[in-house]
Design a protein around this motif. Sequence first.
Motif, mmCIF file in Angstrom:
data_model
loop_
_atom_site.group_PDB
_atom_site.id
_atom_site.type_symbol
_atom_site.label_atom_id
_atom_site.label_comp_id
_atom_site.label_asym_id
_atom_site.label_seq_id
_atom_site.Cartn_x
_atom_site.Cartn_y
_atom_site.Cartn_z
ATOM 1 N N LEU A 95 10.751 -67.712 56.902
ATOM 2 C CA LEU A 95 9.636 -68.999 57.017
ATOM 3 C C LEU A 95 10.481 -70.118 57.551
ATOM 4 C CD1 LEU A 95 8.148 -67.275 54.932
ATOM 5 C CD2 LEU A 95 6.779 -69.282 54.739
ATOM 6 N N ASP A 130 5.974 -73.396 59.911
ATOM 7 C CA ASP A 130 5.169 -72.542 58.971
ATOM 8 C C ASP A 130 4.378 -73.650 58.142
ATOM 9 O OD1 ASP A 130 5.356 -69.841 60.238
ATOM 10 O OD2 ASP A 130 7.398 -69.918 59.286
ATOM 11 N N GLN A 151 2.160 -75.917 59.824
ATOM 12 C CA GLN A 151 0.925 -75.300 60.156
ATOM 13 C C GLN A 151 -0.053 -75.125 58.680
ATOM 14 O OE1 GLN A 151 -0.392 -74.497 63.021
ATOM 15 N NE2 GLN A 151 -2.455 -74.057 61.949
ATOM 16 N N HIS A 162 2.043 -66.661 53.789
ATOM 17 C CA HIS A 162 0.927 -67.813 53.644
ATOM 18 C C HIS A 162 1.036 -68.664 52.601
ATOM 19 C CE1 HIS A 162 -0.243 -66.830 57.843
ATOM 20 N NE2 HIS A 162 -0.635 -65.565 57.433
ATOM 21 N N ALA A 214 4.226 -70.666 52.424
ATOM 22 C CA ALA A 214 4.231 -72.012 53.295
ATOM 23 C C ALA A 214 3.289 -72.827 52.593
ATOM 24 C CB ALA A 214 3.500 -71.371 54.527
#
Length: 332
Positions: free
Chosen positions: A2, A6, A9, A147, A150
Amino acid sequence: MLSLADVMQAAKTLRGLADDTPLVPSALSGRLGTDLWLKLETCQPVGAFKLRGAVNAVSNLPEGTAGVTCCSTGNHGRGVAWAARAKGMRAAICMSELVPQAKVDGIRALGAEVRITGRSQDDAQREAERLARDEGFAEISPFDDAHVIAGQGTIALEMLAARPGIDTLLIPLSGGGLAAGMAVAAKAINPDIRLVGITMDRGAAMKASIDAGHPVEVEEVASLADSLGGGIGLNNRLSFPLCRELLDEIVLVTEDEIYGAMQALYYEDRMVAEGACVVGIAALQAGKVEPGRVMGTVITGRNVDMTEFTRVISGQDVSLGDLTVKGRVYEP
């Protein structure tokens, strides 16, 4: 691996849903010899930081995904249940028998199915993997998911934007999703920032794994910091290497030290919080972390068993399986 991009976002995905929690000065600063700031993830809609990673992960699932599953010590499951309900998706949360009933009830209240499986997070993880393999659920790891990591990293973005002078972050450490995400963001913003992962000294899976050089299983036991329990997964791909690479040190605190820190946060900062939230304070109080000039820590969640919490703040003994933490009246 990562990157800061990331995390940036993820911040866009979370905007207006699971971001911008307060960062406040701690009344404990003078006693602890540092300017300590508290990031209040207790203010999230589900009462814990795990909502960030869950919302980011669910938002990035392919269209048409029928349902989601995960294993959880409570707060990740609550976050996944909240995010799934917002998307109109089915959620099945797998948990061990050690998870406090208050957290089980909170997940069910969000409309998710709860599956209690075995005596450890490893048992619950195996059930989540079975659901993904046999019933077509999308599995969202509480820590080893890009995800999720992040999403948790957005906490560091907000803290360092609000207080650029923070030189040390004290990060509660379990499976490493929070620590890895915050570390990716913080080290990209300030390579010289000191990152300290802190966890309880019984069943510290990430510490044992880093010491061994590879993910290992540990015995999961009852703890005041129950949210930090569980393993990191023997096939850990992301949070283990990120924590090993980016954390400057890992500190272990005892149940007695966690007990004292829960009392201190309650009586000095007037906060109801889980034992996992206070490990940074516990380490400072015990002299296990050298105070920085400006330090920050995350008050990760408020979903505490209130019966147990009441025993702690009123100075009563607390039984944790084979261990009894002796009660004591709080003295400023």
